[in-house]
Design a protein around this motif. Sequence first.
Motif, PDB file in Angstrom:
ATOM      1  N   ALA A  16       8.195 -23.118  -6.550  1.00  0.00           N
ATOM      2  CA  ALA A  16       7.826 -24.212  -7.440  1.00  0.00           C
ATOM      3  C   ALA A  16       6.668 -24.978  -6.803  1.00  0.00           C
ATOM      4  N   VAL A  17       5.923 -25.701  -7.627  1.00  0.00           N
ATOM      5  CA  VAL A  17       4.768 -26.458  -7.139  1.00  0.00           C
ATOM      6  C   VAL A  17       5.222 -27.461  -6.086  1.00  0.00           C
ATOM      7  N   CYS A  18       4.480 -27.524  -4.993  1.00  0.00           N
ATOM      8  CA  CYS A  18       4.908 -28.334  -3.851  1.00  0.00           C
ATOM      9  C   CYS A  18       3.715 -28.991  -3.164  1.00  0.00           C
ATOM     10  N   ASP A  19       3.900 -30.242  -2.778  1.00  0.00           N
ATOM     11  CA  ASP A  19       2.971 -30.946  -1.896  1.00  0.00           C
ATOM     12  C   ASP A  19       3.515 -30.756  -0.484  1.00  0.00           C
ATOM     13  N   VAL A  20       2.909 -29.864   0.285  1.00  0.00           N
ATOM     14  CA  VAL A  20       3.446 -29.504   1.595  1.00  0.00           C
ATOM     15  C   VAL A  20       3.445 -30.702   2.542  1.00  0.00           C
ATOM     16  N   ASN A  21       2.435 -31.578   2.454  1.00  0.00           N
ATOM     17  CA  ASN A  21       2.438 -32.772   3.313  1.00  0.00           C
ATOM     18  C   ASN A  21       3.640 -33.657   3.020  1.00  0.00           C
ATOM     19  N   ARG A  22       3.971 -33.801   1.741  1.00  0.00           N
ATOM     20  CA  ARG A  22       5.147 -34.599   1.381  1.00  0.00           C
ATOM     21  C   ARG A  22       6.416 -33.937   1.919  1.00  0.00           C
ATOM     22  N   LEU A  23       6.487 -32.604   1.828  1.00  0.00           N
ATOM     23  CA  LEU A  23       7.641 -31.874   2.348  1.00  0.00           C
ATOM     24  C   LEU A  23       7.789 -32.107   3.851  1.00  0.00           C
ATOM     25  N   VAL A  24       6.675 -32.025   4.577  1.00  0.00           N
ATOM     26  CA  VAL A  24       6.708 -32.232   6.028  1.00  0.00           C
ATOM     27  C   VAL A  24       7.171 -33.649   6.353  1.00  0.00           C
ATOM     28  N   GLU A  25       6.649 -34.627   5.620  1.00  0.00           N
ATOM     29  CA  GLU A  25       7.030 -36.021   5.870  1.00  0.00           C
ATOM     30  C   GLU A  25       8.523 -36.244   5.629  1.00  0.00           C
ATOM     31  N   SER A  26       9.081 -35.571   4.616  1.00  0.00           N
ATOM     32  CA  SER A  26      10.509 -35.737   4.338  1.00  0.00           C
ATOM     33  C   SER A  26      11.351 -35.154   5.470  1.00  0.00           C
ATOM     34  N   VAL A  27      10.906 -34.030   6.034  1.00  0.00           N
ATOM     35  CA  VAL A  27      11.625 -33.431   7.162  1.00  0.00           C
ATOM     36  C   VAL A  27      11.544 -34.344   8.385  1.00  0.00           C
ATOM     37  N   VAL A  28      10.366 -34.894   8.627  1.00  0.00           N
ATOM     38  CA  VAL A  28      10.183 -35.797   9.769  1.00  0.00           C
ATOM     39  C   VAL A  28      11.048 -37.045   9.613  1.00  0.00           C
ATOM     40  N   ALA A  29      11.099 -37.597   8.399  1.00  0.00           N
ATOM     41  CA  ALA A  29      11.921 -38.784   8.160  1.00  0.00           C
ATOM     42  C   ALA A  29      13.393 -38.489   8.437  1.00  0.00           C
ATOM     43  N   PHE A  30      13.830 -37.287   8.076  1.00  0.00           N
ATOM     44  CA  PHE A  30      15.220 -36.899   8.301  1.00  0.00           C
ATOM     45  C   PHE A  30      15.529 -36.777   9.788  1.00  0.00           C
ATOM     46  N   PHE A  31      14.589 -36.226  10.566  1.00  0.00           N
ATOM     47  CA  PHE A  31      14.841 -35.933  11.967  1.00  0.00           C
ATOM     48  C   PHE A  31      14.518 -37.104  12.907  1.00  0.00           C
ATOM     49  N   THR A  32      13.749 -38.093  12.451  1.00  0.00           N
ATOM     50  CA  THR A  32      13.306 -39.164  13.346  1.00  0.00           C
ATOM     51  C   THR A  32      14.449 -39.881  14.056  1.00  0.00           C
ATOM     52  N   PRO A  33      15.537 -40.276  13.366  1.00  0.00           N
ATOM     53  CA  PRO A  33      16.624 -40.956  14.100  1.00  0.00           C
ATOM     54  C   PRO A  33      17.202 -40.106  15.231  1.00  0.00           C
ATOM     55  N   GLU A  34      17.403 -38.809  14.968  1.00  0.00           N
ATOM     56  CA  GLU A  34      17.945 -37.933  16.013  1.00  0.00           C
ATOM     57  C   GLU A  34      16.969 -37.808  17.175  1.00  0.00           C
ATOM     58  N   MET A  35      15.679 -37.654  16.870  1.00  0.00           N
ATOM     59  CA  MET A  35      14.682 -37.518  17.931  1.00  0.00           C
ATOM     60  C   MET A  35      14.559 -38.813  18.729  1.00  0.00           C
ATOM     61  N   ASP A  36      14.629 -39.969  18.048  1.00  0.00           N
ATOM     62  CA  ASP A  36      14.591 -41.249  18.758  1.00  0.00           C
ATOM     63  C   ASP A  36      15.756 -41.342  19.736  1.00  0.00           C
ATOM     64  N   ALA A  37      16.927 -40.894  19.299  1.00  0.00           N
ATOM     65  CA  ALA A  37      18.110 -40.941  20.165  1.00  0.00           C
ATOM     66  C   ALA A  37      17.937 -40.047  21.390  1.00  0.00           C
ATOM     67  N   ARG A  38      17.158 -38.975  21.235  1.00  0.00           N
ATOM     68  CA  ARG A  38      16.915 -38.060  22.361  1.00  0.00           C
ATOM     69  C   ARG A  38      15.732 -38.506  23.214  1.00  0.00           C
ATOM     70  N   GLY A  39      15.053 -39.568  22.812  1.00  0.00           N
ATOM     71  CA  GLY A  39      13.877 -40.022  23.543  1.00  0.00           C
ATOM     72  C   GLY A  39      12.651 -39.169  23.285  1.00  0.00           C
ATOM     73  N   ILE A  40      12.592 -38.548  22.113  1.00  0.00           N
ATOM     74  CA  ILE A  40      11.462 -37.687  21.749  1.00  0.00           C
ATOM     75  C   ILE A  40      10.649 -38.358  20.648  1.00  0.00           C
ATOM     76  N   GLN A  41       9.338 -38.435  20.846  1.00  0.00           N
ATOM     77  CA  GLN A  41       8.460 -38.999  19.820  1.00  0.00           C
ATOM     78  C   GLN A  41       8.089 -37.900  18.831  1.00  0.00           C
ATOM     79  N   LEU A  42       8.344 -38.150  17.560  1.00  0.00           N
ATOM     80  CA  LEU A  42       8.050 -37.181  16.501  1.00  0.00           C
ATOM     81  C   LEU A  42       6.992 -37.791  15.590  1.00  0.00           C
ATOM     82  N   ARG A  43       5.854 -37.106  15.447  1.00  0.00           N
ATOM     83  CA  ARG A  43       4.795 -37.645  14.596  1.00  0.00           C
ATOM     84  C   ARG A  43       4.087 -36.532  13.840  1.00  0.00           C
ATOM     85  N   THR A  44       3.296 -36.937  12.849  1.00  0.00           N
ATOM     86  CA  THR A  44       2.586 -35.972  12.011  1.00  0.00           C
ATOM     87  C   THR A  44       1.087 -36.196  12.084  1.00  0.00           C
ATOM     88  N   ASN A  45       0.357 -35.142  11.781  1.00  0.00           N
ATOM     89  CA  ASN A  45      -1.103 -35.193  11.691  1.00  0.00           C
ATOM     90  C   ASN A  45      -1.501 -34.398  10.452  1.00  0.00           C
TER      91      ASN A  45
END
Length: 258
Positions: free
Chosen positions: A97-126
């Motif tokens: 289906a039609v997809c905005d891949v940047n939006r998809l990536v941002e949604s994955v990052v938003a989901f994982f950010t709390p877990e990565m913060d808890a591990r002391g890992i900085q998660l960012r996008t470019n």
Amino acid sequence: MDSNPRQEDEAQAQARRADQLAYAGTLAGGLIHEIKNPLTSLSMNLQLLEETWRHPKTPEERRALKRIRTLLEETSRLKGILDEFLDFIREHRLRLAVCDVNRLVESVVAFFTPEMDARGIQLRTNPGLLPMTRVDEDRIKQVLHNLLLNAAQAMPDGGPREIILTTAAEDQKIRIDVTDTGRGIPKGDPEKIFQVFYTKSKGGLGLGLPIARRIVEEHGGRLTVESEPGRGSRFSVLLPIRSAEAAPQVVAKAARES
């Protein structure tokens, strides 16, 4: 038009993997079916035993209940392994289906950010400038989930702990890079990490990366890795750009599309 030997080699390698998976699926599907039936029966009987011994009165009964619960945990773990392996060998029906891949990536990052913060890992996008395309969003999210978990597991204590997701459009493909500052892959054949059950992670099954590559190839794309021991790795997801104007469709073997 002259053919590209490298592309032909890659296409032949994908075809060989597809044939191997089909053969493995035929064998493993029946075997797993034969294992899961008695495993389910075993689990049900253990649950009944747990119910019987739920209120132990003696040290012997408490030990029995502990053993029963340990066995329940192991049967659950084995069922998880079988289910994950079935997901690997199963032929996926992609829902493009039609997809905005940047939006998809941002949604994955938003989901994982709390877990990565808890591990002391900085998660960012470019994010780069991308055209709309057609993919199976749930499957591509699964790919990124597996790559992020793999990257997080590769992070040593101390030093920079960072994962960057970069997107770009190049050569009629959308590229998603997952770059980490982890321990990297030991020198040798980096393709080993895509082999089934190959893992260096404690408690890992060694199926995350093979499943990720399988999904990308079913989209007609490629999953590659570059790594330097002690400095980190970069996994690259390369997906063909499909016309966004086309209607959504279900594809049984997208990797064979032209």
